[in-house]
Structure formats: structure tokens, C-alpha cells
Write a protein that holds these residues in place. Structure first.
Motif, PDB file in Angstrom:
ATOM      1  N   PHE A  84     165.212  70.505 -22.420  1.00  0.00           N
ATOM      2  CA  PHE A  84     164.361  71.623 -22.824  1.00  0.00           C
ATOM      3  C   PHE A  84     163.617  72.213 -21.628  1.00  0.00           C
ATOM      4  CE2 PHE A  84     165.172  70.350 -27.142  1.00  0.00           C
ATOM      5  CZ  PHE A  84     165.144  71.559 -27.816  1.00  0.00           C
ATOM      6  N   ILE A  85     163.181  71.347 -20.708  1.00  0.00           N
ATOM      7  CA  ILE A  85     162.540  71.855 -19.488  1.00  0.00           C
ATOM      8  C   ILE A  85     163.535  72.721 -18.723  1.00  0.00           C
ATOM      9  CG2 ILE A  85     161.489  71.209 -17.276  1.00  0.00           C
ATOM     10  CD1 ILE A  85     159.679  70.482 -19.610  1.00  0.00           C
ATOM     11  N   ILE A 108     164.240  61.301 -29.578  1.00  0.00           N
ATOM     12  CA  ILE A 108     165.372  61.996 -30.194  1.00  0.00           C
ATOM     13  C   ILE A 108     165.507  63.407 -29.612  1.00  0.00           C
ATOM     14  CG2 ILE A 108     164.187  63.001 -32.182  1.00  0.00           C
ATOM     15  CD1 ILE A 108     167.415  61.086 -32.541  1.00  0.00           C
ATOM     16  N   ILE A 109     164.417  63.918 -29.030  1.00  0.00           N
ATOM     17  CA  ILE A 109     164.421  65.238 -28.390  1.00  0.00           C
ATOM     18  C   ILE A 109     164.811  65.057 -26.918  1.00  0.00           C
ATOM     19  CG2 ILE A 109     162.994  67.216 -27.701  1.00  0.00           C
ATOM     20  CD1 ILE A 109     161.174  66.553 -30.105  1.00  0.00           C
ATOM     21  N   LEU A 147     163.275  52.297 -30.906  1.00  0.00           N
ATOM     22  CA  LEU A 147     162.688  53.485 -30.275  1.00  0.00           C
ATOM     23  C   LEU A 147     163.128  54.759 -30.987  1.00  0.00           C
ATOM     24  CD1 LEU A 147     160.997  54.515 -27.874  1.00  0.00           C
ATOM     25  CD2 LEU A 147     163.082  54.541 -26.536  1.00  0.00           C
ATOM     26  N   LEU A 148     164.364  54.777 -31.445  1.00  0.00           N
ATOM     27  CA  LEU A 148     164.878  55.961 -32.134  1.00  0.00           C
ATOM     28  C   LEU A 148     164.434  56.027 -33.592  1.00  0.00           C
ATOM     29  CD1 LEU A 148     168.490  55.999 -30.677  1.00  0.00           C
ATOM     30  CD2 LEU A 148     166.586  57.486 -30.056  1.00  0.00           C
ATOM     31  N   PHE A 186     157.864  68.374 -23.280  1.00  0.00           N
ATOM     32  CA  PHE A 186     156.824  67.346 -23.143  1.00  0.00           C
ATOM     33  C   PHE A 186     156.647  66.558 -24.438  1.00  0.00           C
ATOM     34  CE2 PHE A 186     155.872  69.765 -19.337  1.00  0.00           C
ATOM     35  CZ  PHE A 186     155.664  68.734 -18.432  1.00  0.00           C
ATOM     36  N   VAL A 187     156.879  67.180 -25.581  1.00  0.00           N
ATOM     37  CA  VAL A 187     156.850  66.442 -26.849  1.00  0.00           C
ATOM     38  C   VAL A 187     157.976  65.410 -26.858  1.00  0.00           C
ATOM     39  CG1 VAL A 187     157.249  66.658 -29.345  1.00  0.00           C
ATOM     40  CG2 VAL A 187     155.699  68.245 -28.181  1.00  0.00           C
ATOM     41  N   GLY A 188     159.092  65.770 -26.236  1.00  0.00           N
ATOM     42  CA  GLY A 188     160.231  64.861 -26.156  1.00  0.00           C
ATOM     43  C   GLY A 188     159.942  63.576 -25.393  1.00  0.00           C
TER      44      GLY A 188
END
Length: 159
Positions: free
Chosen positions: A30-31, A24-25, A91-92, A17-19
Motif C-alpha cells: 500500500f505504501i 492480513i493487509i 497472527l493471522l 501503516f494500519v497493515g
């Protein structure tokens, strides 16, 4: 040991969720990684084949949604490919150059500068492209956040 397993799984979900706001994540990975960790640490048998099929489709959908939302926002507001590339680079880079607000300012500045530099667009049109990039990003975050929440919710319903 079970508690440590759940902490790891929830940590994967939290990073996912931080991603959403730190592109960049790879958020959706991750989910999905949280699901894999559950299988490795506890049991893959708790999660039926259709769960994996649906989650895999969501992963593909999320990667596509990320690209399409940004492109749609820039194009809808009259931007060009240069604006789209500038927005993506902004954005990055934005969150690292200007913490917190850089996630919104970066794509805006990137799109505006790219439009001005490569297309020699008017300042007004360049700003419209920048606004489109921000609208596309926000739309993407809301869409991806909703889908990721559904993914995690489905996981907890089955477990």
C-alpha cells in the motif's frame, strides 16, 4: 481534482501503516501503491529513478524482515518450526477472533498450542516459545514502521 488525488495517496499510506498491526493487509504494498498513485495522478517525472530503486529495495527488505523477525523471536526463545507455524497462524487469525488484543494473544496462543501439540514440549517451554513469537512480532512492527516512515518521508521530501 488535485485534492482528491492527495486524499487517495494519503489513504494508501494510512492503510499501509494500519497493515503493521493487521498482517492480513500487505502494508508495504500500500505504501508503494501510494507512490504509484502519485505517478499516475500527477507525474512520474517528479520521482527520479533512484527513488524507485531505493523503494523497491525497501519493499524486498520489509517482506524479508517480516518473516525473519517472527522466526528469530520464536527460535531465540527455544521454539521450533511448529511454534513458528502456530505463531503465524495465530497472527493471522487472532485479530479477527479477538479484536484489538488478538494481534498479540493470537501468535502467543498459536505458538503455545503448536509446541504442546506437535512437539510435546513442556508447558514452560511452550510458553517461552509463545513469548518469543510476541517479541518477534513487536520487533517486526517497530522495524517495519520505521522503514515505512522513511519511505514516506523520502517521498514527501522529493515531492
Amino acid at each position: 481534482m488535485e485534492m482528491i488525488g492527495w486524499v487517495i495517496i494519503i489513504l494508501f499510506f494510512a492503510i499501509g501503516f494500519v497493515g503493521l498491526v493487521y498482517p492480513i493487509i500487505p502494508a508495504v504494498l500500500f505504501i508503494f501503491g501510494g507512490f504509484l498513485m502519485y505517478g499516475l495522478l500527477f507525474s512520474f517525472g517528479d520521482l527520479p529513478w533512484w527513488f524507485w530503486a531505493i523503494q523497491s529495495l525497501f519493499v524486498v527488505l520489509l517482506f524479508g524482515a517480516d518473516l525473519l523477525a517472527n522466526a528469530f523471536g520464536v527460535k531465540k526463545f527455544g521454539g521450533s518450526k511448529a511454534g513458528l507455524w502456530g505463531s503465524t497462524i495465530g497472527l493471522l487469525v487472532g485479530p479477527f477472533v479477538i479484536p484489538i488484543v488478538g494481534i498479540l494473544i493470537g501468535p502467543f496462543i498459536g505458538a503455545v498450542l503448536a509446541e504442546l501439540t506437535f512437539n510435546r514440549s513442556s508447558f514452560k517451554q511452550s510458553v517461552r516459545s509463545g513469548v518469543g513469537s510476541v517479541v518477534g512480532f513487536i520487533t517486526s512492527v517497530v522495524t517495519k514502521g520505521t522503514i515505512q516512515a522513511i519511505m514516506v518521508l523520502l517521498f514527501f521530501v522529493l515531492v
